[in-house]
Design a protein around this motif. Structure first.
Motif, PDB file in Angstrom:
ATOM      1  N   UNK A  28      49.567  21.617  29.228  1.00 58.33           N
ATOM      2  CA  UNK A  28      48.625  22.470  28.509  1.00 58.33           C
ATOM      3  C   UNK A  28      48.106  23.556  29.447  1.00 58.33           C
ATOM      4  N   UNK A  29      48.094  24.798  28.962  1.00 60.98           N
ATOM      5  CA  UNK A  29      47.435  25.894  29.674  1.00 60.98           C
ATOM      6  C   UNK A  29      46.114  26.151  28.969  1.00 60.98           C
ATOM      7  N   UNK A  30      45.034  26.192  29.754  1.00 61.64           N
ATOM      8  CA  UNK A  30      43.711  26.495  29.214  1.00 61.64           C
ATOM      9  C   UNK A  30      43.300  27.849  29.774  1.00 61.64           C
ATOM     10  N   UNK A  31      43.280  28.869  28.897  1.00 56.38           N
ATOM     11  CA  UNK A  31      42.926  30.232  29.307  1.00 56.38           C
ATOM     12  C   UNK A  31      41.411  30.391  29.233  1.00 56.38           C
ATOM     13  N   UNK A  32      40.817  30.801  30.344  1.00 51.79           N
ATOM     14  CA  UNK A  32      39.367  30.934  30.436  1.00 51.79           C
ATOM     15  C   UNK A  32      38.979  32.351  30.839  1.00 51.79           C
ATOM     16  N   UNK A  33      37.757  32.726  30.464  1.00 51.75           N
ATOM     17  CA  UNK A  33      37.226  33.996  30.952  1.00 51.75           C
ATOM     18  C   UNK A  33      35.997  33.684  31.807  1.00 51.75           C
ATOM     19  N   UNK A  34      35.212  34.697  32.110  1.00 48.57           N
ATOM     20  CA  UNK A  34      34.074  34.512  32.999  1.00 48.57           C
ATOM     21  C   UNK A  34      32.777  34.227  32.247  1.00 48.57           C
ATOM     22  N   UNK A  35      32.877  33.815  30.987  1.00 53.98           N
ATOM     23  CA  UNK A  35      31.676  33.547  30.210  1.00 53.98           C
ATOM     24  C   UNK A  35      31.129  32.156  30.515  1.00 53.98           C
ATOM     25  N   UNK A  36      29.886  31.948  30.152  1.00 48.28           N
ATOM     26  CA  UNK A  36      29.241  30.651  30.360  1.00 48.28           C
ATOM     27  C   UNK A  36      29.821  29.566  29.463  1.00 48.28           C
ATOM     28  N   UNK A  37      30.604  29.949  28.465  1.00 47.21           N
ATOM     29  CA  UNK A  37      31.178  28.976  27.543  1.00 47.21           C
ATOM     30  C   UNK A  37      32.512  28.409  28.034  1.00 47.21           C
ATOM     31  N   UNK A  85      29.140  36.492  42.796  1.00 48.52           N
ATOM     32  CA  UNK A  85      28.242  35.342  42.671  1.00 48.52           C
ATOM     33  C   UNK A  85      28.438  34.668  41.321  1.00 48.52           C
ATOM     34  N   UNK A  86      28.581  35.475  40.279  1.00 46.45           N
ATOM     35  CA  UNK A  86      28.804  34.925  38.939  1.00 46.45           C
ATOM     36  C   UNK A  86      30.141  34.198  38.904  1.00 46.45           C
ATOM     37  N   UNK A  87      31.145  34.780  39.526  1.00 46.33           N
ATOM     38  CA  UNK A  87      32.469  34.152  39.569  1.00 46.33           C
ATOM     39  C   UNK A  87      32.394  32.819  40.313  1.00 46.33           C
ATOM     40  N   UNK A  88      31.671  32.785  41.405  1.00 49.26           N
ATOM     41  CA  UNK A  88      31.541  31.535  42.165  1.00 49.26           C
ATOM     42  C   UNK A  88      30.781  30.483  41.357  1.00 49.26           C
ATOM     43  N   UNK A  89      29.737  30.902  40.625  1.00 51.52           N
ATOM     44  CA  UNK A  89      29.001  29.976  39.767  1.00 51.52           C
ATOM     45  C   UNK A  89      29.933  29.430  38.683  1.00 51.52           C
ATOM     46  N   UNK A  90      30.732  30.331  38.121  1.00 48.89           N
ATOM     47  CA  UNK A  90      31.673  29.933  37.073  1.00 48.89           C
ATOM     48  C   UNK A  90      32.679  28.918  37.611  1.00 48.89           C
TER      49      UNK A  90
END
Length: 145
Positions: A6-15, A59-64
């Motif tokens: 399975x590939x799970x495609x993610x973005x930089x959102x909090x969801x 910083x947001x990317x690291x939090x993500x």
């Protein structure tokens, strides 16, 4: 249906961690491996810069990534790997999938409608039209139980 990868495609959102959790739940069910695919949207970063506004920074990317690591630790028995790409998400995801042996692609959707959908388009819609494998789309506003 035999799902082994399975590939799970993610973005930089909090969801994204919710989407990742749902994907890992399916991986456990099918005893499948997981490839997490995070695509940083360069177009959004450039547009925000031109508009003199801020957008997801390092910083947001690291939090993500920290949030995603929490998900992967919860499902530590699932064999997985992570790929981070930069560029147009819809193009990067489809290009990545052409070289993948995955049996299922999981992606989230923001569920935009009207003018917002017209302006930003729908990455999920594009992926569904161009994917050569089944795609499971999970709405970002979907509450987990």
């Amino acid at each position: 249906m035999n799902i082994q990868s399975i590939v799970i495609a993610l973005d930089e959102s909090d969801f994204s961690p919710r989407i990742a959790s749902r994907g890992f739940e399916l991986a456990v069910f099918f005893n499948a491996t997981v490839e997490l695919l995070l695509v940083r949207n360069n177009t959004a970063i450039i547009n925000a810069s031109l508009a003199n506004t801020s957008i997801e920074n390092d910083d947001t990317m690291e939090r993500q990534m920290s949030n995603i690591r929490q998900v992967t630790q919860k499902y530590h028995l699932v064999e997985h790997s992570t790929t981070i790409l930069n560029g147009d998400p819809q193009e990067q995801i489809i290009q990545f999938m052409t070289h993948s042996n995955a049996d299922l692609l999981i992606a989230g959707t923001h569920g935009r409608t009207g003018i917002d959908h017209l302006i930003s388009g729908s990455i999920a819609e594009y992926i569904i039209r161009h994917s050569t494998i089944p795609v499971l789309v999970i709405p970002y506003n979907h509450e987990t139980h």
